[in-house]
Scaffold this active site. Structure first.
Site, PDB file in Angstrom:
ATOM      1  CG  ASP A  20       2.630   7.242   3.385  1.00  0.00           C
ATOM      2  OD1 ASP A  20       2.038   7.753   2.420  1.00  0.00           O
ATOM      3  OD2 ASP A  20       2.900   6.032   3.459  1.00  0.00           O
ATOM      4  CG  ASP A  22      -2.558   4.014   0.663  1.00  0.00           C
ATOM      5  OD1 ASP A  22      -3.491   3.221   0.784  1.00  0.00           O
ATOM      6  OD2 ASP A  22      -2.659   5.126   0.094  1.00  0.00           O
ATOM      7  CG  ASP A 196       4.649   2.384   3.516  1.00  0.00           C
ATOM      8  OD1 ASP A 196       4.378   1.367   2.859  1.00  0.00           O
ATOM      9  OD2 ASP A 196       4.181   3.510   3.230  1.00  0.00           O
TER      10      ASP A 196
END
Length: 247
Positions: A20, A22, A196
């Site tokens: 991922d 961000d 996240d």
């Protein structure tokens, strides 16, 4: 809630790595456009690509064009817009058709942003994001509008960290991982996905189903991941250690 262990040092040996952006490679910013990528991160991504022998992909909610702006087209696989955009390491691009209704929805979203200072409207090729990190009190109104617009246009609603997004249905980060795993070099390996947010959960589940594992970045919570790293700094440190050992 039982905490998860950190990933073992040898987890990436012989695996395929999906990252991922961000909240994983860069810290979250109040506005998506506030994120800055330094040369050290670009170099790390390039080193990881070599260490993984090409079995590396970026899987983001951002558009592919935005990922290229930050990391540069490194010749690695990229998925953007939560799995809706796919580009292989060979540069071959697959994208869905953009709904005509998005133009009118974008105007409504801009008007909402203008009437609610601090709410950031993120315009994407196949959706719209309402970011209210700067004004948490706008959460309810942002969700209400996004839900109404998604229902009107038949779009998928995707919650995230201090944001809500509506987008074209038909894909997520899990489907992106599964598709990329069919590609040359990745087929037959174990997928490892690091992310996240709630948007990363489908990829954690898919990685586990294919014999791999997910790594959650951030505080402990209910998740489909098997391992956890504390934050972006810990994630970059773990990736850097692997790249150094593999060099």
């Amino acid at each position: 809630m039982q905490d998860l262990p950190p990933p073992p040092d040898d987890l990436l040996n012989g695996a395929s790595l999906f990252l991922d952006f961000d909240g994983t490679l860069v810290d979250l910013a109040p506005r998506p456009e506030d994120v800055r990528v330094d040369d050290a991160l670009r170099l790390l991504v390039a080193r990881l690509g070599r260490a993984m022998e090409g079995r590396l992909a970026i899987v983001s909610g951002r558009a592919i064009e935005a990922i290229d702006r930050h990391l540069g087209p490194e010749g690695i696989s990229v998925s953007g817009s939560h799995g809706l955009e796919l580009r292989g390491a060979d540069g071959r691009l697959t994208v869905p058709e953009r709904p005509a209704a998005l133009a009118a929805l974008t105007e409504r979203a801009r008007a909402f942003g203008a009437a609610n200072p601090g709410v950031v409207i993120e315009e994407k090729p196949f959706g719209l994001g309402f970011h209210y990190r700067l004004v948490p009190e706008a959460e309810a109104a942002s969700h209400a509008l996004a839900e109404a617009m998604a229902a009107e246009a038949g779009l998928h609603l995707q919650p995230g960290k201090m944001m809500i997004e509506l987008r074209v249905a038909g894909g997520d980060k899990g489907t992106a991982l599964a598709t990329m795993m069919k590609g040359a070099g990745m087929a037959g390996t174990r997928p490892v996905f690091i992310g996240d947010d709630l948007t990363d959960e489908p990829a954690f589940v898919q990685a586990e189903a294919m014999g791999g594992a997910g790594i959650l970045v951030g505080p402990a919570r209910a998740t489909g991941a098997r391992y956890r790293l504390d934050d972006v700094a810990a994630t970059l440190g773990w990736l850097d250690a692997f790249a150094r050992a593999a060099a």
